[in-house]
Scaffold this motif. Sequence first.
Motif, PDB file in Angstrom:
ATOM      1  N   MET A   1      13.745  -5.195  -7.281  1.00 23.20           N
ATOM      2  CA  MET A   1      12.409  -4.775  -6.899  1.00 23.20           C
ATOM      3  C   MET A   1      12.369  -3.248  -6.785  1.00 23.20           C
ATOM      4  SD  MET A   1      10.178  -5.814  -3.661  1.00 23.20           S
ATOM      5  CE  MET A   1       8.758  -6.672  -3.914  1.00 23.20           C
ATOM      6  N   ALA A   2      11.274  -2.687  -7.176  1.00 24.10           N
ATOM      7  CA  ALA A   2      11.118  -1.231  -7.139  1.00 24.10           C
ATOM      8  C   ALA A   2      11.082  -0.736  -5.694  1.00 24.10           C
ATOM      9  CB  ALA A   2       9.842  -0.829  -7.859  1.00 24.10           C
ATOM     10  N   GLU A   3      11.668   0.413  -5.475  1.00 20.23           N
ATOM     11  CA  GLU A   3      11.674   1.020  -4.150  1.00 20.23           C
ATOM     12  C   GLU A   3      10.517   2.022  -4.078  1.00 20.23           C
ATOM     13  OE1 GLU A   3      15.479   2.293  -2.595  1.00 20.23           O
ATOM     14  OE2 GLU A   3      16.462   1.154  -4.192  1.00 20.23           O
ATOM     15  N   TYR A   4       9.320   1.502  -3.781  1.00 22.29           N
ATOM     16  CA  TYR A   4       8.115   2.322  -3.816  1.00 22.29           C
ATOM     17  C   TYR A   4       8.134   3.448  -2.794  1.00 22.29           C
ATOM     18  CZ  TYR A   4       6.242  -1.028  -7.079  1.00 22.29           C
ATOM     19  OH  TYR A   4       6.058  -1.815  -8.178  1.00 22.29           O
ATOM     20  N   GLN A   5       8.681   3.209  -1.611  1.00 24.62           N
ATOM     21  CA  GLN A   5       8.747   4.266  -0.608  1.00 24.62           C
ATOM     22  C   GLN A   5       9.600   5.426  -1.105  1.00 24.62           C
ATOM     23  OE1 GLN A   5      10.123   2.079   2.828  1.00 24.62           O
ATOM     24  NE2 GLN A   5       8.064   2.107   3.711  1.00 24.62           N
ATOM     25  N   LYS A   6      10.711   5.101  -1.724  1.00 27.09           N
ATOM     26  CA  LYS A   6      11.596   6.135  -2.240  1.00 27.09           C
ATOM     27  C   LYS A   6      10.934   6.884  -3.402  1.00 27.09           C
ATOM     28  CE  LYS A   6      16.409   6.818  -3.453  1.00 27.09           C
ATOM     29  NZ  LYS A   6      17.709   6.170  -3.642  1.00 27.09           N
ATOM     30  N   MET A   7      10.263   6.149  -4.299  1.00 26.78           N
ATOM     31  CA  MET A   7       9.576   6.783  -5.423  1.00 26.78           C
ATOM     32  C   MET A   7       8.462   7.695  -4.912  1.00 26.78           C
ATOM     33  SD  MET A   7       9.400   3.874  -8.426  1.00 26.78           S
ATOM     34  CE  MET A   7       8.450   2.712  -7.487  1.00 26.78           C
ATOM     35  N   TYR A   8       7.710   7.229  -3.917  1.00 26.19           N
ATOM     36  CA  TYR A   8       6.632   8.029  -3.331  1.00 26.19           C
ATOM     37  C   TYR A   8       7.201   9.319  -2.752  1.00 26.19           C
ATOM     38  CZ  TYR A   8       3.207   9.527   0.131  1.00 26.19           C
ATOM     39  OH  TYR A   8       2.354  10.279   0.878  1.00 26.19           O
ATOM     40  N   TYR A   9       8.277   9.204  -2.005  1.00 27.85           N
ATOM     41  CA  TYR A   9       8.875  10.382  -1.392  1.00 27.85           C
ATOM     42  C   TYR A   9       9.340  11.381  -2.461  1.00 27.85           C
ATOM     43  CZ  TYR A   9      12.077  13.504   0.889  1.00 27.85           C
ATOM     44  OH  TYR A   9      12.714  14.635   1.310  1.00 27.85           O
ATOM     45  N   ALA A  42      -3.072  10.604  -1.627  1.00 24.56           N
ATOM     46  CA  ALA A  42      -1.962   9.651  -1.743  1.00 24.56           C
ATOM     47  C   ALA A  42      -1.302   9.430  -0.388  1.00 24.56           C
ATOM     48  CB  ALA A  42      -0.938  10.155  -2.756  1.00 24.56           C
ATOM     49  N   GLU A  43      -1.137  10.492   0.371  1.00 27.19           N
ATOM     50  CA  GLU A  43      -0.529  10.370   1.693  1.00 27.19           C
ATOM     51  C   GLU A  43      -1.396   9.510   2.610  1.00 27.19           C
ATOM     52  OE1 GLU A  43       1.543  13.232   4.998  1.00 27.19           O
ATOM     53  OE2 GLU A  43      -0.145  14.032   3.885  1.00 27.19           O
ATOM     54  N   GLU A  44      -2.698   9.723   2.568  1.00 25.59           N
ATOM     55  CA  GLU A  44      -3.606   8.941   3.410  1.00 25.59           C
ATOM     56  C   GLU A  44      -3.537   7.456   3.048  1.00 25.59           C
ATOM     57  OE1 GLU A  44      -5.905   7.900   6.401  1.00 25.59           O
ATOM     58  OE2 GLU A  44      -5.187   9.954   6.092  1.00 25.59           O
ATOM     59  N   LEU A  45      -3.530   7.137   1.758  1.00 28.23           N
ATOM     60  CA  LEU A  45      -3.407   5.741   1.328  1.00 28.23           C
ATOM     61  C   LEU A  45      -2.080   5.148   1.766  1.00 28.23           C
ATOM     62  CD1 LEU A  45      -4.869   5.927  -2.271  1.00 28.23           C
ATOM     63  CD2 LEU A  45      -5.827   4.677  -0.332  1.00 28.23           C
ATOM     64  N   TYR A  46      -1.021   5.912   1.642  1.00 24.41           N
ATOM     65  CA  TYR A  46       0.310   5.423   2.009  1.00 24.41           C
ATOM     66  C   TYR A  46       0.383   5.141   3.504  1.00 24.41           C
ATOM     67  CZ  TYR A  46       5.373   5.280   2.404  1.00 24.41           C
ATOM     68  OH  TYR A  46       6.654   4.887   2.663  1.00 24.41           O
ATOM     69  N   ILE A  47      -0.137   6.065   4.295  1.00 24.62           N
ATOM     70  CA  ILE A  47      -0.074   5.911   5.752  1.00 24.62           C
ATOM     71  C   ILE A  47      -0.946   4.742   6.223  1.00 24.62           C
ATOM     72  CG2 ILE A  47      -0.766   7.010   7.930  1.00 24.62           C
ATOM     73  CD1 ILE A  47       0.147   9.687   6.655  1.00 24.62           C
ATOM     74  N   SER A  48      -2.098   4.562   5.612  1.00 21.83           N
ATOM     75  CA  SER A  48      -3.015   3.527   6.070  1.00 21.83           C
ATOM     76  C   SER A  48      -2.715   2.136   5.494  1.00 21.83           C
ATOM     77  CB  SER A  48      -4.454   3.923   5.731  1.00 21.83           C
ATOM     78  OG  SER A  48      -4.639   3.987   4.339  1.00 21.83           O
ATOM     79  N   ALA A  49      -1.788   2.043   4.555  1.00 17.71           N
ATOM     80  CA  ALA A  49      -1.451   0.753   3.954  1.00 17.71           C
ATOM     81  C   ALA A  49      -0.688  -0.108   4.960  1.00 17.71           C
ATOM     82  CB  ALA A  49      -0.608   0.951   2.705  1.00 17.71           C
ATOM     83  N   PRO A  50      -1.008  -1.394   4.989  1.00 20.29           N
ATOM     84  CA  PRO A  50      -0.266  -2.292   5.888  1.00 20.29           C
ATOM     85  C   PRO A  50       1.175  -2.439   5.424  1.00 20.29           C
ATOM     86  CG  PRO A  50      -1.745  -3.536   4.488  1.00 20.29           C
ATOM     87  CD  PRO A  50      -2.007  -2.087   4.218  1.00 20.29           C
ATOM     88  N   GLU A  51       2.074  -2.559   6.378  1.00 18.88           N
ATOM     89  CA  GLU A  51       3.486  -2.761   6.024  1.00 18.88           C
ATOM     90  C   GLU A  51       3.696  -4.198   5.595  1.00 18.88           C
ATOM     91  OE1 GLU A  51       6.450  -1.280   8.663  1.00 18.88           O
ATOM     92  OE2 GLU A  51       5.181   0.354   9.338  1.00 18.88           O
ATOM     93  N   ASP A  52       4.611  -4.388   4.661  1.00 19.25           N
ATOM     94  CA  ASP A  52       4.916  -5.745   4.191  1.00 19.25           C
ATOM     95  C   ASP A  52       5.761  -6.489   5.175  1.00 19.25           C
ATOM     96  OD1 ASP A  52       3.491  -5.283   1.903  1.00 19.25           O
ATOM     97  OD2 ASP A  52       5.240  -4.661   0.746  1.00 19.25           O
TER      98      ASP A  52
END
Length: 52
Positions: A1-9, A42-52
Amino acid sequence: MAEYQKMYYILCDSASRALDALPDTPETQAARLMLQEALYAAEELYISAPED
């Protein structure tokens, strides 16, 4: 599975460093503003997204 948090960072950190490296000239101001606004959005979307 892709590591989206790492890619975002990686992407946002690199874009932020690139913004800091740009000379502050009239030619770069528009590009700087567009990229900075995209980073904020992008930061606002990332912060406001619900955690899995």
